[in-house]
Design a protein around this motif. Structure first.
Motif, mmCIF file in Angstrom:
data_model
loop_
_atom_site.group_PDB
_atom_site.id
_atom_site.type_symbol
_atom_site.label_atom_id
_atom_site.label_comp_id
_atom_site.label_asym_id
_atom_site.label_seq_id
_atom_site.Cartn_x
_atom_site.Cartn_y
_atom_site.Cartn_z
ATOM 1 N N ARG A 1 -8.302 0.701 -3.092
ATOM 2 C CA ARG A 1 -7.760 -0.557 -3.611
ATOM 3 C C ARG A 1 -8.502 -1.064 -4.842
ATOM 4 O O ARG A 1 -8.147 -2.089 -5.410
ATOM 5 C CB ARG A 1 -7.789 -1.617 -2.499
ATOM 6 N N GLU B 1 -14.153 -5.099 3.260
ATOM 7 C CA GLU B 1 -13.751 -3.690 3.223
ATOM 8 C C GLU B 1 -13.595 -3.182 1.802
ATOM 9 O O GLU B 1 -13.693 -1.978 1.546
ATOM 10 C CB GLU B 1 -12.436 -3.511 3.984
ATOM 11 N N PHE B 2 -13.360 -4.089 0.846
ATOM 12 C CA PHE B 2 -13.198 -3.702 -0.555
ATOM 13 C C PHE B 2 -14.468 -3.931 -1.369
ATOM 14 O O PHE B 2 -14.469 -3.706 -2.584
ATOM 15 C CB PHE B 2 -12.065 -4.499 -1.208
ATOM 16 N N PHE C 1 -17.934 0.135 -5.491
ATOM 17 C CA PHE C 1 -17.582 0.725 -4.202
ATOM 18 C C PHE C 1 -16.249 1.445 -4.354
ATOM 19 O O PHE C 1 -15.230 0.831 -4.650
ATOM 20 C CB PHE C 1 -17.505 -0.342 -3.107
ATOM 21 N N ASP C 2 -16.279 2.745 -4.136
ATOM 22 C CA ASP C 2 -15.105 3.585 -4.389
ATOM 23 C C ASP C 2 -14.115 3.485 -3.239
ATOM 24 O O ASP C 2 -14.113 4.307 -2.325
ATOM 25 C CB ASP C 2 -15.551 5.038 -4.594
ATOM 26 N N HIS C 3 -13.248 2.477 -3.315
ATOM 27 C CA HIS C 3 -12.189 2.258 -2.331
ATOM 28 C C HIS C 3 -10.849 2.407 -3.046
ATOM 29 O O HIS C 3 -10.716 2.041 -4.215
ATOM 30 C CB HIS C 3 -12.306 0.846 -1.723
ATOM 31 N N LYS D 1 -14.127 0.010 -8.543
ATOM 32 C CA LYS D 1 -14.433 1.276 -7.876
ATOM 33 C C LYS D 1 -15.837 1.766 -8.191
ATOM 34 O O LYS D 1 -16.460 2.458 -7.386
ATOM 35 C CB LYS D 1 -13.421 2.348 -8.299
ATOM 36 N N LYS E 1 -18.072 -3.251 -0.148
ATOM 37 C CA LYS E 1 -19.134 -2.253 0.031
ATOM 38 C C LYS E 1 -18.839 -1.428 1.273
ATOM 39 O O LYS E 1 -17.999 -1.822 2.098
ATOM 40 C CB LYS E 1 -20.491 -2.934 0.120
ATOM 41 N N PRO E 2 -19.512 -0.292 1.444
ATOM 42 C CA PRO E 2 -19.251 0.546 2.615
ATOM 43 C C PRO E 2 -19.539 -0.196 3.911
ATOM 44 O O PRO E 2 -20.448 -1.032 3.978
ATOM 45 C CB PRO E 2 -20.215 1.726 2.431
ATOM 46 N N GLU E 3 -18.762 0.128 4.935
ATOM 47 C CA GLU E 3 -19.010 -0.449 6.256
ATOM 48 C C GLU E 3 -20.240 0.223 6.854
ATOM 49 O O GLU E 3 -20.245 1.408 7.130
ATOM 50 C CB GLU E 3 -17.790 -0.242 7.157
ATOM 51 N N ASN F 1 0.791 -1.230 0.000
ATOM 52 C CA ASN F 1 0.000 0.000 0.000
ATOM 53 C C ASN F 1 0.825 1.283 0.000
ATOM 54 O O ASN F 1 0.280 2.349 -0.270
ATOM 55 C CB ASN F 1 -0.932 0.015 1.214
#
Length: 311
Positions: free
Chosen positions: A203, A227-228, A199-201, A196, A230-232, A133
């Motif tokens: 990673r 975590e990659f 879900f805009d993460h 993305k 959908k939103p928590e 990362n």
């Protein structure tokens, strides 16, 4: 249905426990042999990953320790697990056998010494991601704030991959490094990256990035880490949530280039009914509700096999 999984972190756990875990059936290993067998995982990629807070010498030693446990615990004590030294070895597996191959997740153990990269190549590494990362001497990762791309050393490493038909994995690269690698690498892959657009993460891959990979005949392998996905929000992550990423990649032209890269043994949260490798067929069965058997076989293994068939 047989599965090829591009990414797990079992070697890190085996090395941390200094050989006290049995790869055959240790419950601490989400990708132990019994779970791989139960889930129909025919070929598993084993990542070499070192913690970023180690010294340069410690990073190299940590990587070698993980290779040691790959040879001793994964292969040495399990004659029915075969080392995939080149991709054509997958086609030689007997019905009862599992294939295992090495990858390198970040070139931190290499430092600025290309001889070390050659050592990992000779030990059997078939795919290399330049970063985790953060930044190293080769490139910047997705969480590195400075936003630089490939260094001259990083370009030399990609050239080494090209010369030796090693896959260059873009999954942890920041945007500039990603585009530099797309321009430079002959053999691209994203071993564990979601969309993305779903879900805009950091990673994840943008549509532009994913389509650039598709145009280069690269496969993109979805990752099972909630975590990659959908939103928590306190809501359980389900297999249909993960499939939304496959749906999106297919919608933008990747139906023949989607694969699987679980990240088991490197994650601390799980998709419901997909908590370890033994549950892998739950994903396949859900996919079969939405896609043809031929398409699902592609996601499970055939798309990747087509990718590496010429290597």
């Amino acid at each position: 249905m047989n599965i090829i999984d591009l990414h797990c972190d079992a070697l890190m756990k085996l090395a941390d426990k200094k050989g006290s875990l049995s790869f055959n059936d240790a419950p601490e290993l989400e990708t132990n042999k019994q779970r791989l067998l139960a889930g129909g995982v025919k070929v598993q990629g084993f990542a070499i990953f070192v913690m970023p807070n180690l010294s340069d010498q410690e990073k190299f030693q940590s990587a070698l320790d993980q290779v040691h446990y790959f040879y001793e615990e994964v292969l040495g004590k399990n004659p029915d697990i075969k080392h995939i030294k080149e991709w054509k070895d997958i086609g030689k597996l007997a019905e009862h056998e599992i294939g295992a191959f090495l990858t390198l997740e970040g070139v931190d153990p290499v430092g600025n010494d290309l001889h070390k990269l050659n050592i990992f190549h000779r030990l059997g590494v078939l795919s290399v991601g330049l970063t985790w990362n953060f930044a190293n001497l080769a490139a910047d990762g997705v969480l590195e704030p400075r936003g630089a791309g490939l260094s001259s050393l990083g370009r030399k490493m990609v050239q080494f991959h090209n010369e030796h038909q090693i896959l260059t994995d873009v999954s942890h690269l920041n945007e500039q490094s990603f585009w530099d690698v797309v321009e430079t690498a002959d053999y691209l892959i994203a071993s564990h990256s979601n969309a993305k657009a779903v879900f805009d993460h950091p990673r994840g891959l943008s549509d532009e990035q994913a389509q650039a990979l598709f145009a280069k005949n690269a496969t993109v392998h979805v990752v099972y880490y909630p975590e990659f996905i959908k939103p928590e929000s306190g809501v359980i992550t389900t297999i249909p949530d993960l499939i939304k990423h496959i749906d999106h990649y297919c919608a933008i032209g990747g139906v023949n280039q989607v694969g699987l890269g679980s990240d088991f043994d490197g994650i601390n949260a799980y998709v419901k009914n997909l908590e370890n490798a033994a549950h892998s067929q739950n994903l396949i069965n859900e996919l079969l509700k939405h896609y043809s058997e031929e398409q699902v076989r592609g996601f499970a293994h055939n798309n990747f096999l087509r990718r590496v068939s010429t290597l």
